[in-house]
Design an enzyme around this catalytic site. Structure first.
Site, PDB file in Angstrom:
ATOM      1  N   LYS A 191       0.880  -1.157  -0.020  1.00 62.47           N
ATOM      2  CA  LYS A 191      -0.061  -0.059  -0.116  1.00 62.47           C
ATOM      3  C   LYS A 191       0.818   1.138   0.074  1.00 62.47           C
ATOM      4  O   LYS A 191       0.784   2.086   1.129  1.00 62.47           O
ATOM      5  CB  LYS A 191      -0.970   0.059   1.249  1.00 62.47           C
ATOM      6  CG  LYS A 191      -2.068   0.978   1.358  1.00 62.47           C
ATOM      7  CD  LYS A 191      -2.972   0.986   0.423  1.00 62.47           C
ATOM      8  CE  LYS A 191      -4.075   2.005   0.402  1.00 62.47           C
ATOM      9  NZ  LYS A 191      -5.153   1.709  -0.593  1.00 62.47           N
ATOM     10  N   ASP A 248      -2.461 -12.210   5.291  1.00 67.13           N
ATOM     11  CA  ASP A 248      -3.399 -12.923   6.032  1.00 67.13           C
ATOM     12  C   ASP A 248      -4.609 -12.944   5.496  1.00 67.13           C
ATOM     13  O   ASP A 248      -5.642 -13.584   5.251  1.00 67.13           O
ATOM     14  CB  ASP A 248      -3.335 -12.422   7.617  1.00 67.13           C
ATOM     15  CG  ASP A 248      -4.530 -13.052   8.375  1.00 67.13           C
ATOM     16  OD1 ASP A 248      -4.633 -14.271   8.288  1.00 67.13           O
ATOM     17  OD2 ASP A 248      -5.356 -12.374   9.155  1.00 67.13           O
TER      18      ASP A 248
HETATM   19  C1  IPM Z   1      -3.723 -17.361  10.293  1.00 71.04           C
HETATM   20  C2  IPM Z   1      -4.610 -16.710  11.515  1.00 71.04           C
HETATM   21  C3  IPM Z   1      -3.517 -16.192  12.484  1.00 71.04           C
HETATM   22  C4  IPM Z   1      -2.887 -14.951  11.808  1.00 71.04           C
HETATM   23  C5  IPM Z   1      -4.081 -15.612  13.846  1.00 71.04           C
HETATM   24  C6  IPM Z   1      -4.816 -16.681  14.524  1.00 71.04           C
HETATM   25  C7  IPM Z   1      -2.979 -15.177  14.819  1.00 71.04           C
HETATM   26  O1  IPM Z   1      -5.197 -15.891  11.107  1.00 71.04           O
HETATM   27  O2  IPM Z   1      -2.893 -18.031  10.617  1.00 71.04           O
HETATM   28  O3  IPM Z   1      -4.063 -16.888   9.258  1.00 71.04           O
HETATM   29  O4  IPM Z   1      -3.532 -13.713  11.767  1.00 71.04           O
HETATM   30  O5  IPM Z   1      -1.772 -15.202  11.103  1.00 71.04           O
HETATM   31 MN    MN Z   2      -5.916 -15.899   8.978  1.00 72.67          MN
END
Ligand code: IPM
Ligand code: MN
Ligand code: NAD
Length: 374
Positions: A191, A248
């Site tokens: 971004k 994510d």
């Molecule tokens: C993932 C999960 C994790 C992240 C969480 C549970 C900390 O969403 O492994 O994708 O955000 O990395």
């Molecule tokens: Mn995740």
């Protein structure tokens, strides 16, 4: 060549124990059939660990993971721990940091057998084969956080997004090497029109690729546009490199190309020689826990990534992936892959019966050395 390996299994919370049980059975059969001595150890992480010893990852468990050859994890978290001082997710973050597994590989390959399971049109998703490389140990997840009362009333919360040149360089090198072994295209997502961390990200990725990987095709795409392109034309991507939070979010979105978040595996890798961490990308699915209907394919395919990237056992990984593909072709689909076009599942819909089906295929294919799909 046969191998001795210690595999640390951290089932975690919710459906984590249910899906890792099936992945572990598959690994055990691979060990038997290919003549490896896999030793399994089990540890607690997340809410399960908070319940047992008050912390989401104990120093002993982290040490045992460091000593293992590979770590297989289920999932952590759940509504039980919402609002609690200490959260299960902190255990997973401490493990990623503690193992220094900075590159999280999340492949999204749309199998022909699952094309009809996606919520998107078959003509859009068919043939999609892309690989996310998500930076996993930096960014907003690990910056300092603070919360305080605001003089004007209410509260203020702050978190810092931090990336250093060296953190960006090392994950770029990993992603670029993977792109070189695939179709030679690297898309870096940031971004940079708004964020300073993204501007450093873009400059660093450009420099590393230009000087060390000049043969690659490199493009930079803003994260909001990338979210759109993923649904409009997913086949335009080969390797997508991005920072922790963007990776994510985009991988949950991209899961729907493949039909369900329940089928997606991941491998988190650090420096050579250190153990990798292998986990499905889904969470603890509190709504499914205990029903016996959780999709174990993401965990089983994470076990395949453990074999391939964690232990360097390529034919063994191929055997697991081939068995999964064959099972999909024969309609062994769990409920989350139900779709308008394939109203199934007709058979093998439960977590355990899918595990049994994969075990059966791996066992007979390895014994007869015949193509696994026969
Ligand atoms: C993932 C999960 C994790 C992240 C969480 C549970 C900390 O969403 O492994 O994708 O955000 O990395
Ligand atoms: Mn995740
Ligand atoms: P989730 O991935 O657990 O569930 C989202 C949806 O997908 C739910 O409808 C669930 O039933 C479905 N789903 C997920 N995995 C499935 C599977 N294997 N088979 C069939 N359906 C599946 O995400 P959420 O509900 O946002 O989060 C629940 C908890 O999990 C939270 O505490 C969150 O922090 C945690 N979480 C952990 C991880 C991890 O451990 N790596 C990843 C994501 C979320």
């Amino acid at each position: 060549m046969t191998m001795d390996a210690t595999i640390m299994v951290l089932p975690g919370d919710g459906i984590g124990p249910e899906v890792t049980a099936e992945a572990r059975r598959v690994l055990a059969v691979i060990g038997e059939r290919f003549g490896h001595r896999f030793e399994f150890a089990t540890g607690l992480v997340g809410g399960a660990s908070i319940g047992a010893c008050g912390v989401p990852l104990s120093a002993e468990t982290l040490e045992a993971c460091r000593r293992a050859d590979a770590v297989l994890l289920g999932a952590v978290g759940g509504p039980r721990w919402d609002g609690a001082g200490v959260r299960p997710e902190q255990g997973l973050l401490a493990l990623r940091r503690g193992l220094d597994v900075f590159a999280n590989l999340r492949p999204i390959r749309v199998s022909d057998a699952l094309v009809g399971c996606s919520t998107l049109k078959p003509d859009i998703v068919r043939g999609t084969d892309l690989l996310f490389v998500r930076e996993l140990t930096g960014g907003l997840y690990f910056g300092p956080k603070a919360r305080r009362r605001s003089p004007g009333g209410g509260e203020v919360a702050v978190e810092l997004c931090r990336y250093s040149t060296s953190e960006i360089e090392r994950v770029t090198r990993r992603a670029a090497a993977l792109a070189r072994s695939r179709r030679g295209k690297l898309t870096s997502v940031d971004k940079a029109n708004v964020l300073e961390t993204s501007r450093l990200w873009r400059e660093t990725v450009s420099r590393v690729v230009r000087s060390e990987f000049p043969d690659l095709e490199l493009e930079h795409v803003l994260v909001d546009a990338c979210a759109m392109h993923l649904l409009r034309d997913p086949r335009r991507f080969d390797v997508i490199l991005t920072e922790n939070l963007f990776g994510d979010i985009l991988t949950d979105e991209a899961a729907m190309l493949a039909g369900s978040i329940g089928v997606l595996p991941s491998a988190s890798l650090g420096i050579p020689g250190g153990p990798g961490l292998f986990e499905p990308i889904h969470g603890s699915a509190p709504d499914l826990t205990g029903t016996g209907l959780a999709n174990p394919y993401g965990a089983i395919l994470s076990a395949a990534m453990l074999l391939r990237y964690g232990l360097g056992l390529v034919p063994e990984a191929d055997a697991v992936e081939g068995a999964v593909e064959a099972a999909w072709n024969e309609g062994h689909l769990p409920v989350d892959l139900r779709s308008v076009e394939r109203p199934g599942p007709e058979k093998g819909s439960g977590t355990k019966s899918i595990g049994t089906e994969i075990v059966r295929r791996v066992r007979s294919a390895a014994r007869t050395r015949e193509p696994i799909a026969s």
